[in-house]
Design an enzyme around this catalytic site. Structure first.
Site, PDB file in Angstrom:
ATOM      1  N   CYS A   2     -11.479 -28.290  -0.207  1.00  0.00           N
ATOM      2  CA  CYS A   2     -10.607 -29.578  -0.630  1.00  0.00           C
ATOM      3  C   CYS A   2     -11.722 -30.623  -1.639  1.00  0.00           C
ATOM      4  O   CYS A   2     -12.920 -30.212  -1.672  1.00  0.00           O
ATOM      5  CB  CYS A   2     -10.387 -30.592   0.673  1.00  0.00           C
ATOM      6  SG  CYS A   2      -9.382 -29.465   1.703  1.00  0.00           S
ATOM      7  N   ARG A  27      -9.551 -28.253  -6.720  1.00  0.00           N
ATOM      8  CA  ARG A  27     -10.158 -27.711  -5.704  1.00  0.00           C
ATOM      9  C   ARG A  27      -9.126 -27.609  -4.670  1.00  0.00           C
ATOM     10  O   ARG A  27      -9.216 -27.045  -3.499  1.00  0.00           O
ATOM     11  CB  ARG A  27     -11.326 -28.688  -5.059  1.00  0.00           C
ATOM     12  CG  ARG A  27     -12.356 -28.816  -5.825  1.00  0.00           C
ATOM     13  CD  ARG A  27     -13.528 -29.703  -5.220  1.00  0.00           C
ATOM     14  NE  ARG A  27     -14.213 -29.119  -4.009  1.00  0.00           N
ATOM     15  CZ  ARG A  27     -15.262 -28.671  -4.069  1.00  0.00           C
ATOM     16  NH1 ARG A  27     -15.810 -28.440  -5.398  1.00  0.00           N
ATOM     17  NH2 ARG A  27     -15.774 -28.393  -3.042  1.00  0.00           N
ATOM     18  N   TRP A  75      -6.544 -28.646   0.048  1.00  0.00           N
ATOM     19  CA  TRP A  75      -6.048 -27.323   0.130  1.00  0.00           C
ATOM     20  C   TRP A  75      -5.809 -26.995   1.629  1.00  0.00           C
ATOM     21  O   TRP A  75      -6.983 -26.837   2.154  1.00  0.00           O
ATOM     22  CB  TRP A  75      -7.106 -26.258  -0.766  1.00  0.00           C
ATOM     23  CG  TRP A  75      -6.648 -24.874  -0.609  1.00  0.00           C
ATOM     24  CD1 TRP A  75      -5.545 -24.393  -1.644  1.00  0.00           C
ATOM     25  CD2 TRP A  75      -6.995 -23.908  -0.037  1.00  0.00           C
ATOM     26  NE1 TRP A  75      -5.472 -23.030  -1.470  1.00  0.00           N
ATOM     27  CE2 TRP A  75      -6.291 -22.820  -0.468  1.00  0.00           C
ATOM     28  CE3 TRP A  75      -7.700 -23.930   1.001  1.00  0.00           C
ATOM     29  CZ2 TRP A  75      -6.566 -21.525   0.038  1.00  0.00           C
ATOM     30  CZ3 TRP A  75      -7.814 -22.552   1.762  1.00  0.00           C
ATOM     31  CH2 TRP A  75      -7.273 -21.357   1.140  1.00  0.00           C
ATOM     32  N   ASN A 101     -14.115 -31.811   3.638  1.00  0.00           N
ATOM     33  CA  ASN A 101     -13.965 -30.445   3.074  1.00  0.00           C
ATOM     34  C   ASN A 101     -14.627 -29.667   4.018  1.00  0.00           C
ATOM     35  O   ASN A 101     -15.975 -29.806   4.017  1.00  0.00           O
ATOM     36  CB  ASN A 101     -14.493 -30.769   1.799  1.00  0.00           C
ATOM     37  CG  ASN A 101     -14.515 -29.242   1.027  1.00  0.00           C
ATOM     38  OD1 ASN A 101     -13.822 -28.427   1.407  1.00  0.00           O
ATOM     39  ND2 ASN A 101     -15.574 -29.103   0.205  1.00  0.00           N
ATOM     40  N   GLY A 102     -14.042 -28.768   4.665  1.00  0.00           N
ATOM     41  CA  GLY A 102     -14.531 -27.496   5.056  1.00  0.00           C
ATOM     42  C   GLY A 102     -13.890 -27.272   6.541  1.00  0.00           C
ATOM     43  O   GLY A 102     -12.457 -27.437   6.368  1.00  0.00           O
ATOM     44  N   GLU A 488      -9.574  -7.319 -13.914  1.00  0.00           N
ATOM     45  CA  GLU A 488      -9.649  -8.787 -14.230  1.00  0.00           C
ATOM     46  C   GLU A 488      -8.614  -9.144 -14.992  1.00  0.00           C
ATOM     47  O   GLU A 488      -7.815 -10.258 -14.890  1.00  0.00           O
ATOM     48  CB  GLU A 488     -10.840  -9.154 -15.250  1.00  0.00           C
ATOM     49  CG  GLU A 488     -11.193 -10.599 -15.759  1.00  0.00           C
ATOM     50  CD  GLU A 488     -11.047 -11.557 -14.554  1.00  0.00           C
ATOM     51  OE1 GLU A 488     -11.047 -11.325 -13.185  1.00  0.00           O
ATOM     52  OE2 GLU A 488     -10.768 -12.705 -14.897  1.00  0.00           O
ATOM     53  N   LYS A 492      -5.717 -12.010 -13.588  1.00  0.00           N
ATOM     54  CA  LYS A 492      -5.410 -13.438 -14.436  1.00  0.00           C
ATOM     55  C   LYS A 492      -3.899 -13.472 -14.431  1.00  0.00           C
ATOM     56  O   LYS A 492      -3.355 -14.369 -14.053  1.00  0.00           O
ATOM     57  CB  LYS A 492      -5.736 -13.064 -15.691  1.00  0.00           C
ATOM     58  CG  LYS A 492      -7.393 -13.470 -16.110  1.00  0.00           C
ATOM     59  CD  LYS A 492      -7.608 -14.751 -15.900  1.00  0.00           C
ATOM     60  CE  LYS A 492      -8.174 -14.980 -14.496  1.00  0.00           C
ATOM     61  NZ  LYS A 492      -9.385 -14.619 -14.031  1.00  0.00           N
ATOM     62  N   GLU A 495      -2.540 -14.312 -11.035  1.00  0.00           N
ATOM     63  CA  GLU A 495      -2.678 -15.779 -10.434  1.00  0.00           C
ATOM     64  C   GLU A 495      -1.802 -16.877 -11.102  1.00  0.00           C
ATOM     65  O   GLU A 495      -1.383 -17.790 -10.310  1.00  0.00           O
ATOM     66  CB  GLU A 495      -4.265 -15.892 -10.741  1.00  0.00           C
ATOM     67  CG  GLU A 495      -5.298 -15.451 -10.000  1.00  0.00           C
ATOM     68  CD  GLU A 495      -6.680 -15.893 -10.557  1.00  0.00           C
ATOM     69  OE1 GLU A 495      -7.060 -15.669 -11.716  1.00  0.00           O
ATOM     70  OE2 GLU A 495      -7.251 -16.690  -9.519  1.00  0.00           O
ATOM     71  N   HIS A 511      -3.036  10.041  -9.568  1.00  0.00           N
ATOM     72  CA  HIS A 511      -3.070  10.302  -8.259  1.00  0.00           C
ATOM     73  C   HIS A 511      -2.197   9.234  -7.302  1.00  0.00           C
ATOM     74  O   HIS A 511      -2.351   9.083  -6.246  1.00  0.00           O
ATOM     75  CB  HIS A 511      -4.652   9.868  -7.534  1.00  0.00           C
ATOM     76  CG  HIS A 511      -5.333  10.995  -8.362  1.00  0.00           C
ATOM     77  ND1 HIS A 511      -5.459  12.352  -8.028  1.00  0.00           N
ATOM     78  CD2 HIS A 511      -6.591  10.687  -9.207  1.00  0.00           C
ATOM     79  CE1 HIS A 511      -6.351  13.055  -8.977  1.00  0.00           C
ATOM     80  NE2 HIS A 511      -7.016  11.969  -9.607  1.00  0.00           N
ATOM     81  N   LYS A 610      -9.875 -23.704  -6.773  1.00  0.00           N
ATOM     82  CA  LYS A 610     -10.836 -23.419  -7.735  1.00  0.00           C
ATOM     83  C   LYS A 610     -12.102 -22.691  -6.980  1.00  0.00           C
ATOM     84  O   LYS A 610     -12.629 -21.510  -7.223  1.00  0.00           O
ATOM     85  CB  LYS A 610     -11.334 -24.234  -8.424  1.00  0.00           C
ATOM     86  CG  LYS A 610     -12.433 -23.990  -9.600  1.00  0.00           C
ATOM     87  CD  LYS A 610     -11.736 -23.124 -10.670  1.00  0.00           C
ATOM     88  CE  LYS A 610     -12.789 -22.699 -11.758  1.00  0.00           C
ATOM     89  NZ  LYS A 610     -12.385 -21.550 -12.417  1.00  0.00           N
TER      90      LYS A 610
HETATM   91  O1  M6R Z   1     -16.818 -19.755  -7.743  1.00  0.00           O
HETATM   92  P1  M6R Z   1     -16.695 -18.280  -7.412  1.00  0.00           P
HETATM   93  O2  M6R Z   1     -17.163 -17.314  -8.850  1.00  0.00           O
HETATM   94  O3  M6R Z   1     -17.689 -17.883  -6.397  1.00  0.00           O
HETATM   95  O4  M6R Z   1     -15.214 -17.837  -7.041  1.00  0.00           O
HETATM   96  C1  M6R Z   1     -14.840 -16.690  -6.778  1.00  0.00           C
HETATM   97  C2  M6R Z   1     -13.311 -16.626  -6.659  1.00  0.00           C
HETATM   98  O5  M6R Z   1     -12.816 -17.346  -5.676  1.00  0.00           O
HETATM   99  C3  M6R Z   1     -12.718 -16.887  -8.175  1.00  0.00           C
HETATM  100  O6  M6R Z   1     -13.332 -15.898  -8.942  1.00  0.00           O
HETATM  101  C4  M6R Z   1     -11.221 -16.645  -8.218  1.00  0.00           C
HETATM  102  O7  M6R Z   1     -10.679 -15.296  -7.994  1.00  0.00           O
HETATM  103  C5  M6R Z   1     -10.672 -17.003  -9.249  1.00  0.00           C
HETATM  104  N1  M6R Z   1      -9.381 -17.746  -9.118  1.00  0.00           N
HETATM  105  C6  M6R Z   1     -10.657 -16.005 -10.475  1.00  0.00           C
HETATM  106  O8  M6R Z   1      -9.611 -16.262 -11.534  1.00  0.00           O
END
Ligand code: M6R
Length: 615
Positions: A2, A27, A75, A101-102, A488, A492, A495, A511, A610
């Protein structure tokens, strides 16, 4: 995961806190709240389900006066997103408010104990347990807020960054951290604290990064006081100067942060490379490697730990480090690492990759690696974050604040740093020849311009995206260096558009996933003319002969592929190990425009945040 903000000073606290929450919204954004101390000694708490904008609407017409306050953007971990579970959480009497936060792991036991003392709970959150505990300690010990917070935190197991304020005490905020970030900005007659520096930079560039197990007292008339939670002795107040500008935190004329960050890549890659490629590409200078030469000479094995996009960068890093340094490399999900009985010795280097530098799983992985004696190297973006502070050495990617939840410029920065690391360590070890270093380093030095050329595909990709807006499934294929690029690209799309997409090594398709191929499922194939090109051609044919639709990412002038595939996107030719940087850009744009066509909130996709600062 958060965002928390606190303010004490001479301005209207509400304005500062709302502005801060907007910076931290990446966040978490399922609910938000604010507590303000008014001149009449009352604590005003306002909350709303949804985004910070919803909170602003909820507060319209209310009293928002006051020069001190705390605020939160959430969050959800414990309890659904609603007003009751939103922070600030208040104590039973309503006299103490707290943002957190935590996660508090032993909250169940504490809650039962407090209920036995007559406390009742309104929310499902772990945070409410902490604020009630503070009130209980304060009342039973007849102590001040600081001592009550300190004593309560000593009973807490888990991770926290907190800010606490109380009614009738308009001069004090108590803040503390353990395993969750907290930065305190020191301005002229004002103090602002936050989960990261983004809410602070508009007010001051002087900051103190609170360390784990430290508690801070922010008092209107006294300098910032930082103490050890354990000993209660003063800790050093190490004031750093922020290297960040407000302009970096704005959209700069783009519709979204994500699009801005995609288009920024020529500049961010230039910043990432600056000063690291010298003598016209004859040498690569990475201080983290050069200051630890012996470690890179003696190493038996490298283990890279990371999550999400950073894990994809790690897979590319594995390939290039093995190529250039002849060191065996293993890549682990940081979240699985500590549960897989890892065999780590002092002859291992463990590299942690993280944009935020705050990912809880990655932090836990490096802690374990350190305990086992490994040399731990961080590759991070956020300067001063927990991972760079808890590693033996490392390299910043220097791509500037990444605000869009979907990682773009951080990914290309991470791959760039991994390439530099492989070249530099390869030179130290004598495992890479001078010609290869020069070819790759010179191409890397040109990569900002190369990426600028790739971005010219923008319009073409936007047009192409309309063909696929209503597809329900995508397959992304690549081989060698570009298998992680496929992963990747698929991530993207998932997400930000909420379309199911799978990344797969192209040759593995036969396979299993080949059973899925039909005219409804587009296949995106990364097919630069590299050492595996001929094999990828076979995969394209396998998809086409089953009625599949193919979008191929190819080098210019590939007429054979143009005849085979339904659509081709041309990217410039670069050395094979650099193709992921170049090929990932059209995939970012494709995901972006498909998501925009579907009217998704690309900067703040549902259910995501994030940085994932909880396990
Ligand atoms: O801050 P970080 O690179 O450790 O974060 C890792 C993942 O949470 C982050 O890459 C996440 O998968 C992103 N939303 C990808 O776009």
């Amino acid at each position: 995961m958060c965002g928390i903000v606190g303010y004490m000073g001479k301005r209207n606290a509400y304005d500062v806190l709302i502005q801060g929450l907007k910076r931290l919204e990446y966040r978490g954004y399922d609910s938000a709240g604010i507590a303000l101390e008014g001149s009449d000694g009352r604590l005003r708490v306002y909350k709303a389900k949804g985004k910070v904008a919803d909170l602003e609407r909820a507060v319209e017409g209310q009293d928002i006066s006051g020069t001190m306050g705390i605020a939160h953007t959430r969050w959800a971990t414990h309890g659904v997103p609603n007003n009751v579970n939103a922070h600030p959480q208040c104590s039973q009497s309503g006299s103490i408010a707290l943002v957190h936060n935590g996660t508090i792991e032993n909250y169940g036991l504490l809650k039962t104990a407090l209920m036995q003392q007559g406390y009742t709970f309104k929310s499902e959150t772990d945070t409410e347990v902490l604020v009630q505990l503070i009130e209980y300690v304060k009342e039973t010990n007849h102590c001040n807020l600081f001592n009550a917070v300190r004593e309560s935190l000593r009973q807490i197991e888990g991770a926290y960054a907190i800010a606490v304020m109380e009614k009738d005490n308009p001069d004090t905020i108590v803040a503390a951290r353990k395993s969750s970030p907290l930065v305190v900005g020191i301005g002229e007659d004002e103090t602002i604290l936050a989960s990261d520096a983004t809410p602070i930079v508009a007010f001051t560039n002087k900051v103190v990064y609170l360390q784990d197990n430290e508690i801070a007292v922010i008092h209107r008339d006294r300098p910032l006081q930082v103490l050890s939670l354990e000993t209660n002795h003063p800790a050093p107040v190490d004031i750093k100067t922020l290297q960040m500008s407000v302009a970096q935190l704005e959209k700069g004329g783009y519709d979204t942060f994500m699009l801005k960050e995609i288009f920024e890549q020529p500049e961010t890659l230039r910043d990432c490379i600056r000063g690291r490629i010298v003598d016209d590409g004859a040498r690569v200078v990475l201080s983290g490697v050069l200051q630890n030469k012996q470690k890179f000479l003696d190493v038996n094995r490298i283990v890279i730990v990371a999550c999400g996009t950073s894990w994809h960068a790690a897979l590319i890093g594995k390939h290039i480090i093995q190529d250039m340094c002849k060191i065996p490399v293993e890549v682990e999900y940081a979240s699985e690492f500590r549960y897989s009985g890892p065999v780590i010795t002092d002859k291992d280097i463990v590299i942690a990759i993280s944009q935020s530098g705050e990912t809880a799983d990655t932090l836990a992985a490096i802690q374990l690696a350190k305990n086992k004696g490994a040399f731990v190297y961080g590759i991070c973006n956020v300067v001063g974050a927990s991972i760079p502070r808890n590693t033996d050495s490392g390299t910043y990617i220097h791509v500037g604040p990444e605000i869009g939840v979907a990682s773009t410029k951080a990914f290309t920065g991470q791959v760039t740093v991994l390439t530099l690391l492989a070249l530099c360590a390869g030179q130290v070890r004598g495992t890479v020849d001078a010609g290869t270093v020069r070819t790759v380093a010179q191409a890397l030095a040109r990569i900002p311009d190369t990426v600028r050329d790739v971005l010219k595909l923008d319009e073409e990709i936007q047009k192409l995206s309309r063909t696929f807006t209503y597809a329900h499934n995508f397959l992304y294929l690549g081989r060698g260096y570009n298998y992680p690029t496929a992963l990747e690209g698929a991530l993207k799309l998932k997400e930000i558009s909420y379309i199911h997409a799978e990344g797969y090594p192209a040759a593995e398709m036969k396979h299993g996933p080949i059973a899925l191929i039909d005219s409804e499922m587009p296949t995106i194939i990364i097919a630069p003319t590299d050492s595996l090109y001929d094999k990828v051609v076979n995969n394209v044919q396998q998809v086409k002969s089953r009625g599949g639709v193919v979008v191929a990412i190819v080098n210019p002038g590939n007429t054979a592929m143009q005849e085979m595939a339904d659509y081709c996107l041309e990217i410039p030719e670069v050395p094979e190990c650099l193709t992921p940087i170049v090929a990932s850009v059209p995939l970012q744009l494709l995901a972006y425009y498909i998501a925009k066509n579907k009217r998704r909130n690309v900067d703040q996709p549902r259910n995501l945040a994030k940085s994932v600062t909880v396990e």
